[in-house]
Every structure is written in structure tokens, then in C-alpha cells.
Design a protein around this motif. Structure first.
Motif, mmCIF file in Angstrom:
data_model
loop_
_atom_site.group_PDB
_atom_site.id
_atom_site.type_symbol
_atom_site.label_atom_id
_atom_site.label_comp_id
_atom_site.label_asym_id
_atom_site.label_seq_id
_atom_site.Cartn_x
_atom_site.Cartn_y
_atom_site.Cartn_z
ATOM 1 N N VAL A 133 16.093 5.640 -6.852
ATOM 2 C CA VAL A 133 15.113 6.677 -7.188
ATOM 3 C C VAL A 133 15.753 8.061 -7.035
ATOM 4 O O VAL A 133 15.573 8.935 -7.885
ATOM 5 N N PHE A 134 16.530 8.231 -5.958
ATOM 6 C CA PHE A 134 17.207 9.523 -5.781
ATOM 7 C C PHE A 134 18.103 9.835 -6.971
ATOM 8 O O PHE A 134 18.096 10.959 -7.491
ATOM 9 N N MET A 135 18.870 8.850 -7.423
ATOM 10 C CA MET A 135 19.784 9.096 -8.543
ATOM 11 C C MET A 135 19.021 9.561 -9.772
ATOM 12 O O MET A 135 19.355 10.592 -10.368
ATOM 13 N N PHE A 136 17.989 8.820 -10.145
ATOM 14 C CA PHE A 136 17.247 9.195 -11.354
ATOM 15 C C PHE A 136 16.568 10.552 -11.191
ATOM 16 O O PHE A 136 16.629 11.399 -12.079
ATOM 17 N N GLU A 137 15.920 10.762 -10.059
ATOM 18 C CA GLU A 137 15.206 12.033 -9.859
ATOM 19 C C GLU A 137 16.178 13.209 -9.893
ATOM 20 O O GLU A 137 15.861 14.277 -10.414
ATOM 21 N N ALA A 138 17.383 13.019 -9.322
ATOM 22 C CA ALA A 138 18.393 14.083 -9.354
ATOM 23 C C ALA A 138 18.862 14.346 -10.784
ATOM 24 O O ALA A 138 19.157 15.479 -11.164
ATOM 25 N N MET A 139 18.913 13.275 -11.581
ATOM 26 C CA MET A 139 19.358 13.392 -12.975
ATOM 27 C C MET A 139 18.297 14.019 -13.875
ATOM 28 O O MET A 139 18.552 14.254 -15.062
ATOM 29 N N GLY A 140 17.102 14.230 -13.342
ATOM 30 C CA GLY A 140 16.028 14.756 -14.178
ATOM 31 C C GLY A 140 15.258 13.655 -14.890
ATOM 32 O O GLY A 140 14.509 13.926 -15.831
ATOM 33 N N ASP A 199 0.832 -1.215 0.000
ATOM 34 C CA ASP A 199 0.000 0.000 0.000
ATOM 35 C C ASP A 199 0.862 1.260 0.000
ATOM 36 O O ASP A 199 0.628 2.198 -0.766
ATOM 37 N N GLY A 200 1.849 1.277 0.911
ATOM 38 C CA GLY A 200 2.703 2.456 1.038
ATOM 39 C C GLY A 200 3.500 2.708 -0.219
ATOM 40 O O GLY A 200 3.631 3.854 -0.678
ATOM 41 N N ALA A 201 4.027 1.625 -0.802
ATOM 42 C CA ALA A 201 4.824 1.783 -2.018
ATOM 43 C C ALA A 201 3.963 2.341 -3.151
ATOM 44 O O ALA A 201 4.378 3.247 -3.880
ATOM 45 N N VAL A 202 2.768 1.802 -3.292
ATOM 46 C CA VAL A 202 1.879 2.284 -4.356
ATOM 47 C C VAL A 202 1.523 3.753 -4.118
ATOM 48 O O VAL A 202 1.521 4.571 -5.045
ATOM 49 N N ALA A 203 1.263 4.098 -2.850
ATOM 50 C CA ALA A 203 0.951 5.500 -2.542
ATOM 51 C C ALA A 203 2.132 6.414 -2.865
ATOM 52 O O ALA A 203 1.955 7.582 -3.213
ATOM 53 N N ALA A 204 3.360 5.883 -2.755
ATOM 54 C CA ALA A 204 4.547 6.685 -3.079
ATOM 55 C C ALA A 204 4.776 6.775 -4.581
ATOM 56 O O ALA A 204 5.630 7.538 -5.030
ATOM 57 N N GLY A 205 4.029 5.971 -5.349
ATOM 58 C CA GLY A 205 4.165 6.058 -6.807
ATOM 59 C C GLY A 205 4.797 4.840 -7.457
ATOM 60 O O GLY A 205 5.018 4.831 -8.669
ATOM 61 N N ARG A 244 7.846 10.132 0.521
ATOM 62 C CA ARG A 244 6.908 9.050 0.862
ATOM 63 C C ARG A 244 7.613 7.700 0.887
ATOM 64 O O ARG A 244 7.294 6.830 1.695
ATOM 65 N N LEU A 245 8.554 7.523 -0.031
ATOM 66 C CA LEU A 245 9.306 6.267 -0.067
ATOM 67 C C LEU A 245 10.128 6.102 1.222
ATOM 68 O O LEU A 245 10.221 5.000 1.777
ATOM 69 N N PHE A 246 10.708 7.210 1.702
ATOM 70 C CA PHE A 246 11.460 7.150 2.963
ATOM 71 C C PHE A 246 10.522 6.767 4.117
ATOM 72 O O PHE A 246 10.920 6.053 5.040
ATOM 73 N N ASP A 247 9.294 7.251 4.054
ATOM 74 C CA ASP A 247 8.319 6.869 5.090
ATOM 75 C C ASP A 247 8.026 5.365 5.047
ATOM 76 O O ASP A 247 7.920 4.718 6.095
ATOM 77 N N VAL A 248 7.885 4.824 3.834
ATOM 78 C CA VAL A 248 7.641 3.384 3.704
ATOM 79 C C VAL A 248 8.809 2.618 4.317
ATOM 80 O O VAL A 248 8.630 1.631 5.044
ATOM 81 N N ARG A 249 10.022 3.098 4.033
ATOM 82 C CA ARG A 249 11.210 2.464 4.618
ATOM 83 C C ARG A 249 11.109 2.398 6.141
ATOM 84 O O ARG A 249 11.402 1.368 6.748
ATOM 85 N N GLU A 250 10.694 3.499 6.738
ATOM 86 C CA GLU A 250 10.588 3.536 8.200
ATOM 87 C C GLU A 250 9.601 2.484 8.695
ATOM 88 O O GLU A 250 9.849 1.789 9.682
ATOM 89 N N ARG A 251 8.476 2.391 7.983
ATOM 90 C CA ARG A 251 7.454 1.438 8.428
ATOM 91 C C ARG A 251 7.918 -0.010 8.240
ATOM 92 O O ARG A 251 7.694 -0.864 9.099
#
Lengths: 321, 321
Positions: B260-267, B34-40, B276-283
Motif C-alpha cells: 500500500v505504501f508503494m502504490f500510495e507513494a506512486m500516486g 473490522d479494522g481492515a475494512v475501517a482502514a479502507g 489505520r492499517l499500521f494500527d491494525v497491524r499492531e492489534r
């Protein structure tokens, strides 16, 4: 000495040791440097000429420089915060002197308590001191563009500002500038764009190296981008020591062992023997006690049947390759 | 749903959970998904249809598939070791079925107790079962070329053998093959060479994705090479869970957060929201208890002023970019 395609510049004895609380005994530093040179490392940043009160871990830098100068084939590099440190570096006989200039002026004021203009004035003084030496005693003088990819105080640092500061460092008398991702903000796209911008402004000879961090896990991907773009010198630290980690488990510097493994696996010669480098890691780990080391390849070991590029180069014709 | 440039396929609920001793409760798995899907996250390998005696951690795969199918926009992927597992996957209604074939036959015999010919026969049976379904119920069928970059038993796996096995999988009825660096032997050069060889033999449509490990620290550098070569689907695991780590501290799978960080930083848009993904990690970390998670970006946090590509895409014209 082996032929090399890239230069791995080991910064652990400076960048690594200044970041940990304990002071490594001088003899242990010498043993580290000996081991690294025996493994094929050909450039080491051995220390920093800062007041011993600020960094007691590096108080023996002059002695270490003198010792390292006796090791054949080694380029002995040091960091200096200002002209006063550079005078000590010149007296000690360092082969390479790096002066950091933080592209974020807020960061510069917070860390060095100097404006850009003041750091550039130090660069001019250092260049003058070097010019006053006989040609054969002049070290290579590099201005390091720290926080070039962003700053924890200012956020984004405009690329045009980095280029302007690089031009100012070269005008002040540096032989070369280097890029440094002090904060771990770089990504493969920004690395390539920054190299292209600096080369367009300064020419390729003015920039050959980069100091990347692994703060967000992108260290080796950023190295790959920089290598693809054409850079040939890469800073790294044995066991990833140093580099201002943000949090436990978050490493700062790129791990020399993994960096060398990547290049050797790619067929790119580093001149470094990985098995010997892993041995140096063991010895440094023992000397450091509880200090955590980073890196994956030393734990996983080399792949079965691995043929490093540096060793392949020394295989005689006729032998099975 | 956000536009995406690359597809991040989350394998943690299968590859991660099968590698740890504890069994995650079914509700915790559902909350993770659920959390992963909510994060995209838009594709998740939620389990494997293997005998529950072998992998009790994945005994609830049918229930998880049924649940995940109810989440809009999610591609529900599963691993199957053979035709019998595929029958269960088809009954459960998985959208994507992956059958691994180990390019090293020694590795195949040691892990699946099957020769290449036997695995290819399973592939033919699975393809036949899929063809027997009405078109709208047919899942995507992928043959995964594991140990494609080398094997801990055989060492080097010849590229020609990988290509021949890929051709055999396609001939057996797979819709696509995937590359898998099961042992962490890949490097950026071998990744590009393998992609080029497979595309030359099979065409580009037959290979779009890769499953890379971080065993020797090269995970993201290898992703970058594969992306530069033109692949668009990348497997990874939240917190780097799973992937057969060799030793404590040596991670197996690529860490989803850092990828995900690498790609998002690269544009490059992943469609995934990092916070949200970091939140899923915590859970997930809380649900797993003492299990160590890997990854650097969640510990360091996002750079100050960071603008992820996926979010930038949603900024309206006229707003400051």
C-alpha cells in the motif's frame, strides 16, 4: 571476465561497516573483497577517508585501497567528505572518488556541518587536485546527490533544487553525479521522474547510477524503475549491511544478493555468480558475529533449475540452453 | 468509499492464519476484518472451506463469512479446494470463490492429491452449482493458476502449459483466472511475459489479478512489473503472514503495508489509509503473540510530509495540494 549489462557496485565494506559498532579486522576486510571479486563483483567502495577518530571502523582505508588495487579488473572506489579526504584518496590511488552533497541543506549542516556553497567549494578543490595529476592517474570523480528524494528534517526536496545542485556539481568539475535515496523516501514514480529531470538538464552521460535504500521495502522496485528508465549502475550492500536503518528489522541498504538474483532472473547480466556470492555472505556473517544480515534469496536458495543470465552467456553454442 | 486505482486483496485471515500453528480466536479474526475494512480494505479472503481436521485454524470460516457479509462495501472471498468446499462457500454466501489449480501436476498431486483433469472436473461442478443459483446470489468464480512461475518439484513450468490450463479453467466455467507465484520463482520479466501470453490467449478481462510472494525479496518489484503490464488486483497479507516461508527470516506473502505504501507513494490510489492499517497491524500482532511479522514501512514510519494518493484525492480544489 564476464560480460555485464549492469554494474553492481558493492558498498558494504564502507557503508556497511561504518554503520556497525564493531571494527572488522583488516584481514577480514581483505578476505571479503577477495571473495567478492572472485564472485565477479567488479566495483567495490572499500572505505572512506574520514578522520579515524570519527570512524575507527574505516581507519585502515589506505591499506585496503592499496590491497584492492592489486586485484585485477576491480574498480576501487572510496567516499570522501572533503578535499582533505580526497587528497588521501588520491595518494592511496583510488580509482573512483565520491563526494556526497546533501540536497537538503539542513541535512548537510546537520551531518557534514557545511552549507551547499561550502561543499561545492570542496568539489572545485578536488577537481583541481585531480586535474593536476597525470591523465593516467586521474580517478573518476562523482558527486553524490544525497537526500535527493526527501529528507527527515525538511521533508520533500524540490526536484528543481536537486537538478540545480547536480548542475553545480558538474560545473565544479565532477565527471558524473549519482542519485542517492539516503532516507528511503523514493518510489518508482519519483525515481523515474528524477532521472528524466536530470537527463534533460545534464545529458545521459552525467548520470548512470543510483544508490537506493530498502528502508520502506521498496528498494528493488525502485531499482527496477531506475533500470527501466535506463540507469545501469546500482549500489548495494552484502546482507543489506548499513544504510542507517531506522529501527530493528528495518533495513537500510539494498541487499546485493537479492539485487543480483533479480537481475540474473530477468536475464540481465551482472557478471556475478550467485552461489559464490552466497558463500561470501556466509564468511562475512561469521566475521561479523552477531550482526544481523538481511536478504531473502540466500535463505530461500535459488529456484530449482535456475539459469542465471551471466552463466547462460558463457554456455557454448550447441549445448542445451 | 474512496476511489481506487488498484484493488488490494487482503489474504492474511486465510493464507496467513493457515500457515501458523496457533488458532486465532474467532473474535480476534472479526476484529482484524473490522479494522481492515475501517482502514479502507475492500476485499478480504476471510477463510477456506477445507475439512476442519486438516486446518483447524479455519474451522470457523462459515461464521466469519456470515459476519464479514454484514460489513458494507466488502467483497468476502474464500478459497475452496474442491466442489464440496464450494458448496459450503455458496451456502455461507461468499462473494468470491477461488479454486487453486497447480500448473505443475506433480505439485498438484503432492498437495491436493489430484491430477489436472480432476481439478478441472471440480471446476466444472462448481461452475454448474453457481449457474443453478439465482443471478443475484452467484459469486465471482476464479481459478487460481498456482506454481505458474515454477515449481519446487518440477522446476520450470512451461508458459504454454500455464496458458493451456488457463484456457481449460475458463472453458470449465471460471469467470476469471488469477496468477499465483506460489514458490517465489517469478521475476519482473517473467511476470510481464506471462501476463502478455495469457491476455493474448484469453483477452484482458479473463486476468486482472496476481498473487505474488516475497520469498526471494522480489515481491514488490514483481508487483510493479505486473502493474506496469496492466494488472489491477494484487493479493497481499498483513505483516507478510503466511505464504509458506522456506526458512526463518524468509517471508512468503507480500506485506500489505509495504504494498500500500508503494502504490500510495506512486500516486496510485488503493483506497486504504496507511496509518489505520499500521494500527491494525499492531492489534493483529498483539493477538498473535510471538508470531513474527514482516514489513519495513511500519517500522520506518511514513516519510516526513508524506501525501498518500488516496488522501490527495479527497483534497478539495483550492486547498494547497
Amino acid at each position: 571476465m564476464s560480460l555485464m549489462d549492469v554494474l553492481i557496485s558493492e558498498v558494504g565494506p564502507r557503508d556497511g561497516l561504518q554503520s556497525i559498532a564493531a571494527t572488522m579486522p583488516t584481514d577480514a576486510k581483505k578476505a571479503w573483497i577477495d571473495g567478492a571479486v572472485a564472485a565477479g563483483v567488479s566495483e567495490i567502495e572499500v572505505g572512506s577517508f574520514v578522520p579515524p577518530k570519527l570512524l575507527p571502523q574505516l581507519a585502515d582505508t589506505a591499506e585496503i585501497v592499496a590491497y584492492a588495487r592489486g586485484l585485477p579488473g576491480l574498480t576501487v572506489a572510496v567516499l570522501v567528505p572533503n578535499a582533505r579526504g580526497a587528497a588521501d584518496a588520491l595518494a592511496a590511488g583510488a580509482h573512483k572518488i565520491t563526494l556526497p552533497l546533501s540536497c537538503s541543506e539542513s541535512h548537510s549542516l546537520a551531518n557534514l556541518r557545511k552549507t551547499h556553497a561550502q561543499v561545492l567549494e570542496e568539489a572545485r578543490q578536488i577537481a583541481g587536485m585531480i586535474r593536476a595529476l597525470p591523465a593516467e592517474r586521474r580517478p573518476h570523480f562523482e558527486g553524490s546527490l544525497s537526500t535527493a528524494f526527501g529528507c527527515t528534517i525538511e521533508g520533500e526536496v524540490p526536484r528543481a533544487k536537486v537538478v540545480a545542485l547536480a548542475e553545480a556539481l558538474m560545473a565544479a568539475g565532477c565527471d558524473e553525479v549519482g542519485l542517492a535515496d539516503t532516507t528511503g523516501y523514493a518510489d518508482p514514480v519519483s525515481v523515474k521522474a528524477m532521472i528524466a529531470a536530470l537527463w534533460a538538464a545534464l545529458g545521459r552521460e552525467a548520470l548512470t547510477g543510483i544508490h537506493l535504500h530498502n528502508t520502506r521495502g521498496l528498494g528493488l522496485a525502485n531499482v527496477l524503475a531506475a533500470y527501466d528508465a535506463g540507469l545501469t549502475t546500482f549500489d548495494s550492500s552484502l546482507g543489506g549491511l548499513g544504510g542507517c536503518p531506522f529501527a530493528p528489522g528495518a533495513s537500510g541498504n539494498i541487499v546485493t544478493e537479492d539485487l543480483v538474483f533479480m537481475f540474473e532472473a530477468m536475464g540481465v547480466r551482472t557478471g556475478i555468480d550467485l552461489e559464490r556470492l552466497f558463500d561470501v555472505r556466509e564468511r562475512v556473517a561469521a566475521a561479523l558475529g552477531d550482526e544481523p544480515l538481511y536478504g531473502f534469496s540466500p535463505l530461500a536458495g535459488l529456484p530449482l533449475g535456475f539459469r542465471p543470465a551471466t552463466a547462460r552467456n558463457t554456455i557454448m553454442e550447441g549445448e542445451p540452453a
